[in-house]
Design an enzyme around this catalytic site. Structure first.
Site, PDB file in Angstrom:
ATOM      1  N   LEU A  21      75.056  15.931  53.011  1.00  0.00           N
ATOM      2  CA  LEU A  21      76.085  15.639  53.900  1.00  0.00           C
ATOM      3  C   LEU A  21      76.426  16.539  55.077  1.00  0.00           C
ATOM      4  O   LEU A  21      77.178  16.419  55.866  1.00  0.00           O
ATOM      5  CB  LEU A  21      77.320  15.851  53.281  1.00  0.00           C
ATOM      6  CG  LEU A  21      77.581  14.909  51.707  1.00  0.00           C
ATOM      7  CD1 LEU A  21      78.939  15.440  50.822  1.00  0.00           C
ATOM      8  CD2 LEU A  21      77.561  13.454  52.103  1.00  0.00           C
ATOM      9  N   GLU A  22      75.308  17.513  55.067  1.00  0.00           N
ATOM     10  CA  GLU A  22      75.528  18.298  56.265  1.00  0.00           C
ATOM     11  C   GLU A  22      74.280  18.076  57.128  1.00  0.00           C
ATOM     12  O   GLU A  22      74.261  17.010  57.694  1.00  0.00           O
ATOM     13  CB  GLU A  22      75.645  19.839  55.914  1.00  0.00           C
ATOM     14  CG  GLU A  22      76.836  20.124  54.684  1.00  0.00           C
ATOM     15  CD  GLU A  22      76.869  21.443  54.520  1.00  0.00           C
ATOM     16  OE1 GLU A  22      76.756  22.404  55.421  1.00  0.00           O
ATOM     17  OE2 GLU A  22      77.231  21.634  53.272  1.00  0.00           O
ATOM     18  N   MET A  23      73.078  18.949  57.123  1.00  0.00           N
ATOM     19  CA  MET A  23      72.124  18.672  58.174  1.00  0.00           C
ATOM     20  C   MET A  23      71.087  17.667  57.605  1.00  0.00           C
ATOM     21  O   MET A  23      70.110  17.206  58.488  1.00  0.00           O
ATOM     22  CB  MET A  23      71.291  20.057  58.166  1.00  0.00           C
ATOM     23  CG  MET A  23      72.149  20.862  59.137  1.00  0.00           C
ATOM     24  SD  MET A  23      71.888  22.817  59.228  1.00  0.00           S
ATOM     25  CE  MET A  23      70.515  22.374  60.627  1.00  0.00           C
TER      26      MET A  23
END
Length: 486
Positions: free
Chosen positions: A273-275
């Site tokens: 969900l981030e990088m």
């Protein structure tokens, strides 16, 4: 005649009750003293009069009954009805504060943590402990003015000895908040490499994101969103903590699952969900293929090994440089009485009086302890129809029910720039944050509008400088300029 007999009977029962109560109290006083925690014969505390006076007062109170697991409790704790009532009190007492580290600190002649000192100071100043129901059966545990003064003197002494920042004015060496130091030890060559990686999109799965995407140097070290936006527009579950002054935290992330800055740097890179990178080996391979990195890693680490450890180690070293000293409040603590206004000074005093400093203390004004959200009120019941995974707090990491809805105390440095606030990003103004923290975390459930205004004014004095530049004016790509460590 009959009325006289009834009166005498009642008086007799009262007298028997008083005798029974007196006998029980006498027995309990003996029990309290016989089982009290002790100092070993070689404890350094025995040679410290200030610490010994505080130890004696706390020993008399027996805080360990309600705040230490496994303590041998008085007989009435084991009675059926009393056990049911007091069992809840014990569970809450042990969940809210552990006294065992305090005893260990006295026994070893070492200082408690900044937060532990602040919590003790809070309840003594507010005269909240021991509670009235406890004193009914243990009247000897009532703290008189001298005992309270002895404990507060010891708290100040511990701060002055172990936690005062160099350069703080003598009058403020014992304060719960200390100025941010001008520098911390840093390997500047490693930090320079870490800065390059911090801004490098190569670490993300789509080549479009970097660490600064969520931790903008020009936005208080956060993204100013309710929750973070990651790869392909995915929304994260929790509000982004500031990267500024994170070096002063006991651990990283709201639930403390990363033990240090390097462990924190590793998490978002492969978080879907981030990088959104698939794994660290593929990340390392992309970095190896970037021109110049092999030589830079070799110069810093003594080899051209590019992997998760070396990448995150370099980023962590750079993040150590992201400290923000010289706020107006820091200048005040260093002796410049005119650095803050009368309203801001009043706000600081109220901040301490209502108990905010019981958790928000130290150089970062937080970050050095974990605390339950809803310590004094039903935060989650009032605000959420359905709890999210992020609302579990530290329990999601430790699997310990005692850590349910317990979060790392956020640091308040530069707090005026880091909204929206709270772990769920649900608070949209600093004034609202002040009011709700008072409602849910302190005994002062409904503070006045004047208090809110004054405390908010104080909080705005905590905005510091990065590399000598006021944080509001720091550019997104602020350069790294090495400074000499103290």
């Amino acid at each position: 005649m009959r009325r006289s007999t009834i009166t005498k009977g009642i008086a007799g029962l009262v007298a028997l009750g008083v005798v029974a109560w007196g006998g029980t109290v006498t027995y309990l006083e003996h029990f309290d003293h016989a089982g009290a925690f002790q100092l070993p014969a070689d404890s350094p505390t025995r040679h410290d009069p200030t610490a010994m006076a505080a130890f004696a007062a706390l020993q008399e109170v027996r805080c360990d009954y309600c705040h230490t697991k496994g303590t041998d409790l008085p007989f009435y704790f084991k009675l059926p009805l009393a056990n049911q009532i007091m069992g809840r009190d014990l569970a809450e007492g042990q969940r809210h504060f552990s006294f065992a580290p305090i005893v260990a600190a006295f026994q070893q002649g070492k200082p408690p943590s900044v937060e532990q000192l602040s919590r003790i100071e809070e309840v003594i100043v507010q005269n909240r402990m021991p509670p009235a129901a406890y004193l009914l059966m243990h009247p000897h545990a009532h703290l008189d003015e001298k005992q309270r003064a002895d404990i507060l003197k010891w708290v100040r002494d511990q701060r002055e000895r172990y936690y005062a920042t160099p350069g703080v004015a003598a009058a403020f060496r014992g304060e719960p908040i200390q100025p941010i130091p001008e520098s911390v030890p840093v390997d500047w060559n490693k930090a320079a490499l870490g800065r390059e990686l911090f801004f490098d999109n190569t670490l993300s799965g789509d080549g479009k994101l970097n660490c600064a995407s969520c931790h903008g140097l020009n936005t208080g070290g956060v993204d100013n969103l309710v929750t973070a936006t990651g790869i392909s527009g995915h929304k994260g579950p929790i509000n982004t903590p500031s990267v500024y002054n994170s070096v002063f935290s006991i651990a990283q992330f709201w639930n403390g699952r990363a033990k240090d800055l390097a462990a924190q740097a590793a998490g978002p890179v492969t978080n879907p969900l981030e990088m959104g990178s698939h794994d660290w080996e593929s990340v390392a391979e992309r970095v190896r293929n970037e021109p110049g990195y092999a030589d830079k890693f070799s110069a810093v680490f003594g080899s051209d090994a590019i992997n998760q450890d070396t990448v995150t180690n370099a980023i962590a070293e750079y993040e150590k440089t992201l400290i923000t000293p010289d706020s107006r409040f820091d200048l005040y603590l260093k002796g410049n009485a005119s650095a803050i206004t009368d309203q801001e000074k009043r706000g600081y005093e109220r901040f301490k009086q209502i108990g905010c400093s019981g958790c928000h203390s130290g150089v970062a004004i937080g970050g050095d302890a974990y605390e339950i959200m809803g310590l004094e009120g039903p935060y989650f019941d009032d605000r959420h129809s359905k709890l999210t995974a992020a609302d579990q707090g530290r329990e999601a990491f430790t699997s310990n029910p005692a850590d349910r809805q317990r979060f790392k105390v956020p640091n308040l440095r530069n707090v005026e720039l880091t909204g929206p606030w709270f772990h769920d990003g649900s608070v949209t103004s600093l004034e609202q944050a002040v009011r709700e923290m008072a409602r849910y975390q302190t005994p002062d459930r409904d503070i006045s509008n004047q208090d809110v205004q004054d405390i908010t004014a104080f909080l705005k004095t905590l905005t510091g400088k990065y590399d000598g530049i006021p944080l509001k004016d720091v550019p997104a790509d602020a350069p790294l300029r090495p400074v000499q460590s103290n």
